[in-house]
Design a protein around this motif. Structure first.
Motif, short mmCIF file in Angstrom:
data_model
loop_
_atom_site.label_atom_id
_atom_site.label_comp_id
_atom_site.label_asym_id
_atom_site.label_seq_id
_atom_site.Cartn_x
_atom_site.Cartn_y
_atom_site.Cartn_z
N LEU A 120 8.18 14.78 53.95
CA LEU A 120 8.91 16.02 54.22
C LEU A 120 7.99 17.22 54.05
O LEU A 120 7.12 17.22 53.18
CB LEU A 120 10.10 16.17 53.27
CG LEU A 120 11.18 15.09 53.32
CD1 LEU A 120 12.21 15.33 52.21
CD2 LEU A 120 11.86 15.06 54.68
N ASP A 121 8.20 18.24 54.88
CA ASP A 121 7.47 19.49 54.71
C ASP A 121 7.97 20.24 53.48
O ASP A 121 7.18 20.87 52.78
CB ASP A 121 7.62 20.36 55.96
CG ASP A 121 6.89 19.77 57.14
OD1 ASP A 121 5.66 19.94 57.21
OD2 ASP A 121 7.54 19.11 57.98
N PHE A 122 9.27 20.19 53.24
CA PHE A 122 9.82 20.72 52.00
C PHE A 122 11.23 20.19 51.82
O PHE A 122 11.84 19.64 52.74
CB PHE A 122 9.78 22.25 51.94
CG PHE A 122 10.78 22.97 52.82
CD1 PHE A 122 12.09 23.14 52.41
CD2 PHE A 122 10.39 23.52 54.04
CE1 PHE A 122 13.02 23.82 53.20
CE2 PHE A 122 11.31 24.21 54.84
CZ PHE A 122 12.62 24.35 54.41
N ALA A 123 11.72 20.33 50.61
CA ALA A 123 13.10 19.96 50.29
C ALA A 123 13.65 20.99 49.32
O ALA A 123 12.90 21.69 48.63
CB ALA A 123 13.16 18.57 49.68
N VAL A 124 14.97 21.09 49.28
CA VAL A 124 15.64 21.97 48.32
C VAL A 124 16.46 21.09 47.38
O VAL A 124 17.33 20.33 47.83
CB VAL A 124 16.54 23.00 49.02
CG1 VAL A 124 17.29 23.85 47.98
CG2 VAL A 124 15.71 23.91 49.93
N VAL A 125 16.17 21.17 46.09
CA VAL A 125 16.81 20.32 45.08
C VAL A 125 17.16 21.18 43.86
O VAL A 125 16.66 22.30 43.72
CB VAL A 125 15.86 19.17 44.66
CG1 VAL A 125 15.52 18.28 45.84
CG2 VAL A 125 14.58 19.72 44.01
N PRO A 126 17.99 20.66 42.94
CA PRO A 126 18.23 21.39 41.69
C PRO A 126 16.95 21.54 40.89
O PRO A 126 16.05 20.69 40.96
CB PRO A 126 19.24 20.50 40.95
CG PRO A 126 19.88 19.68 42.02
CD PRO A 126 18.83 19.45 43.05
N ALA A 127 16.85 22.61 40.14
CA ALA A 127 15.66 22.86 39.33
C ALA A 127 15.42 21.69 38.37
O ALA A 127 16.36 21.16 37.78
CB ALA A 127 15.82 24.15 38.55
N PHE A 128 14.16 21.28 38.25
CA PHE A 128 13.81 20.17 37.37
C PHE A 128 12.44 20.41 36.78
O PHE A 128 11.77 21.40 37.08
CB PHE A 128 13.86 18.84 38.13
CG PHE A 128 12.79 18.69 39.19
CD1 PHE A 128 11.82 17.71 39.08
CD2 PHE A 128 12.75 19.53 40.30
CE1 PHE A 128 10.83 17.56 40.04
CE2 PHE A 128 11.77 19.38 41.27
CZ PHE A 128 10.81 18.40 41.13
N ALA A 129 12.00 19.51 35.93
CA ALA A 129 10.76 19.72 35.18
C ALA A 129 9.51 19.63 36.03
O ALA A 129 8.44 20.07 35.61
CB ALA A 129 10.67 18.70 34.04
N GLY A 130 9.61 19.07 37.21
CA GLY A 130 8.45 18.95 38.08
C GLY A 130 8.04 17.51 38.24
O GLY A 130 8.49 16.61 37.54
N ALA A 131 7.16 17.27 39.23
CA ALA A 131 6.68 15.92 39.51
C ALA A 131 5.26 16.01 40.02
O ALA A 131 4.87 17.02 40.63
CB ALA A 131 7.58 15.24 40.55
#
Length: 318
Positions: free
Chosen positions: A143-154
């Motif tokens: 994916l070029d980008f996605a919108v998700v709930p805020a999280f700690a990161g990956a």
């Protein structure tokens, strides 16, 4: 020898002007050039198109028929040019975007419609999914980008704040709650609650909120299907906690009662994530901008509605 568009244009000018001289002026050609084009055209079609006289030229019946056909061809050519010209503006290429049901329900359509108008030469692919799956797809470069709930990161993912909205309680029409009135979950007694699966970021946020504020849960159903969730809520005593930007303020949507959660509010921060190894493309930047504008518009509508509601807890419907 074939009949070209230039031949047709000169013929149409001669037919309408009834003069090779006037046709030459109109088509930025010489009189002898117009005469040559018409002779060549008559040779191609095998019939005389004009009778030459001192005062000008007179179209033959064959010319009248050919004139109508030429107009159709020239109109079709002009339409084809204008149609393909619209693809010359904006970015070019392919765009793959991942969105949660929160975003696809009401935010996506206005943004997608605007994007197609501004970037007609970009092929858009929108994938609906929940945060865990979308994050994995971004990590894998799918994916070029996605919108998700805020999280700690990956690892391998670049993130930035996208938009904040508020969570609402969604229940059936005869739940006894006044539609759009702010509600304290702690006053409702044990809740039969629909929750997304444990891998969903919002699941953990909702559970933490309920634990922190002493909200009793009687039964839980795990359902990672938004349409199924809405249908279950509309038909049963189960309720769901869903973001405001995916819910219509009108009572008609799915026949549901929607109440903003208050005292305290339960906010939802959405984050845009993209592959860290990849620069944003112009198409990606434009789509993000339009998505954000659509989300902010829905937030503004909710804010306007809530200004008309009492600041206290829920009131009974009816």
């Amino acid at each position: 020898m074939q009949c070209s568009l230039r031949d047709m244009a000169i013929f149409v000018a001669a037919y309408e002007e009834r003069s090779f001289t006037a046709a030459a002026q109109r088509e930025n050609a010489t009189q002898s050039g117009v005469s040559q084009h018409i002779r060549n055209l008559e040779h191609v079609v095998g019939v005389q198109l004009f009778v030459r006289e001192r005062g000008g030229v007179i179209p033959t019946p064959a010319a009248a028929s050919f004139y109508r056909s030429c107009l159709e061809v020239m109109r079709a050519h002009d339409a084809a040019r204008r149609d393909v010209a619209r693809f010359g503006k904006g970015p070019i290429g392919e765009l793959r975007v991942g969105l949660m049901p929160t975003m696809t329900s009401r935010v996506l359509a206005p943004a997608l419609d605007a994007f197609v108008g501004q970037a007609p030469n970009v092929a858009v692919h929108v994938v609906e999914g929940y945060s865990a799956a979308l994050t994995q797809m971004v990590q894998g470069g799918e994916l070029d980008f996605a919108v998700v709930p805020a999280f700690a990161g990956a690892p391998g993912v670049r993130a930035r704040h996208f938009v904040r909205t508020r969570e609402t309680l969604v229940s059936r029409p005869d739940s006894g709650l006044r539609h759009l009135a702010p509600v304290r979950l702690g006053t409702l007694g044990p809740l039969d609650l629909v929750l997304p699966g444990p891998g969903n970021t919002r699941r953990r946020t909702i559970e933490t909120y309920c634990t922190t504020h002493g909200i009793e849960i009687a039964r839980v159903v795990e359902l990672d299907a938004m349409l199924g969730t809405l249908d279950l809520v509309a038909r049963t005593r189960f309720v769901a906690v869903l973001p405001a930007i995916m819910m219509d303020t009108r009572r008609g949507q799915h026949g549901l009662t929607v109440n903003p959660i208050a005292d305290p509010e339960l906010p939802l921060d959405l984050t845009l994530i993209e592959p860290a190894r990849r620069e944003r493309s112009p198409a990606s930047a434009l789509f993000e901008e339009l998505l954000l504008a659509s989300a902010q518009d829905l937030n503004a509508r909710w804010a306007a509605v809530l200004e008309t509601q009492p600041r206290t807890a829920l009131a009974a419907s009816g």
